[in-house]
Design an enzyme around this catalytic site. Sequence first.
Site, mmCIF file in Angstrom:
data_model
loop_
_atom_site.group_PDB
_atom_site.id
_atom_site.type_symbol
_atom_site.label_atom_id
_atom_site.label_comp_id
_atom_site.label_asym_id
_atom_site.label_seq_id
_atom_site.Cartn_x
_atom_site.Cartn_y
_atom_site.Cartn_z
ATOM 1 N N CYS A 272 1.172 -1.660 0.412
ATOM 2 C CA CYS A 272 0.144 -0.141 0.192
ATOM 3 C C CYS A 272 0.985 1.103 -0.428
ATOM 4 O O CYS A 272 0.360 2.208 -1.030
ATOM 5 C CB CYS A 272 -1.017 -0.045 1.195
ATOM 6 S SG CYS A 272 -2.871 -1.281 1.015
ATOM 7 N N ILE A 273 1.784 1.417 1.121
ATOM 8 C CA ILE A 273 1.906 2.919 1.699
ATOM 9 C C ILE A 273 2.814 2.881 -0.185
ATOM 10 O O ILE A 273 3.216 4.201 0.046
ATOM 11 C CB ILE A 273 2.830 2.741 2.954
ATOM 12 C CG1 ILE A 273 1.500 2.774 3.473
ATOM 13 C CG2 ILE A 273 3.347 3.900 3.150
ATOM 14 C CD1 ILE A 273 2.124 2.742 5.556
#
Length: 442
Positions: A272-273
């Site tokens: 995700c990040i």
Amino acid sequence: MTAFIDKLAQRQATIGVIGLGYVGLPLLLGLADAGHPCIGFDVDATKTDKLARGESYLAHIDTATIGRLAEDPKQRLTADAATLADADALLICVPTPLGPHNEPDLTYVEATAETIAPHLKHGALVVLESTTYPGTTDEVLTPILEQITGFKAGETLFVAYSPEREDPGNPNYGTTTIPKIVGADDEIASTMAVALYETVVPAVVAVGDARTAEAVKLTENIFRSVNIALVNELKVVFDPMGIDIWTVIEGAKTKPFGYMPFYPGPGLGGHCIPIDPYYLTWKAREYGHHTRFIELAGQINTAMPDYVIAKTSRALNDHAAKALNGARILILGVAYKKNVDDMRESPALVLIEKLQDHGAEVAFYDPMVPAIPPTRRHGGLKGMTSLAWRDDLAADFDAVVVATDHDAIDWAAVARHARIAVDTRNALRAHEDKLGDRLVRA
């Protein structure tokens, strides 16, 4: 809609989960625990076959849990898309990676839509959970489903977006204890999706349309990316001043308001990040905007492996009169975060490749990851196997670099035997008296 909600209440609505990875499998388990009959679908038959045998392929999900799923007669695990014709709702949990130029790659979403569309029931609910840019649900997913099925969204087909909020290995929060965001472009789809998730999670928050829900997820991950970049930059700034960033953070977080602790590291990892901010960056250009703040955070986080390598090189020179070229380096931990076996976008992989490019001889130990396969994004890695653990393993190397601070690693043994320890995670804080100036924070 009423019939669907009634079936949900009676646990007679069949829920399909598409993609049984780090997001889909915990969601499937939560739905099954809530009493729903489910279809767990993945194109990788080796996954569904393992699950059917009661075997787990994710380290943070134990075999006993999978065994209960496999033994439940209401649950089906399959790689046969035709089985999805029985589903009243389908939840899509497939990867949304980046392309070679940091552009969104929706290949998996598009392929999933094309796979499920021929099997959709009249009036079925389809929910996308994959993280993506605002507009994906109504611009990409819904048109494919409408074209293939002939159904009309909002009338005979209902489409919503509900972003995953999974945090593998988190002991405090799991799928069934985290509130859910729901967004849909029509009221019926929203009501159906809210009703479904309310049977599994403690709270469901409807935020309006799908684009808003997509933006919520991006905002959550961009918030983390930017704040991690901030502490990474502060670490680099404070180091020549003789100030320990970890001590600074411990002090700052005693303030009961206006501060939230984030922690530095060797870079960003996970699905995700490191990826999600670029989805918004790409979409923003369509509207004539440049996300300078977001892109700067990405540049800072991406530069951290080079900072770690520079600190390692300096430590070898100062403490061992050795160059990086030819040095033997042990990487401790290659998962992107502690206590999981997930290597997606792990900065440890970048560290290994860059160290090898500098001529270092690199090996790794990770109690959660037995091997690193060759990957597209890290073409310099030809495949590596984790070393077997010994208490004095660190003594075989000129330096060890702590990339992931797994609890299962014997950090006291590392401190006793490491010639030089480059610690990016503060894992050796309790043993700094043993290491003395052999401990290098990076």
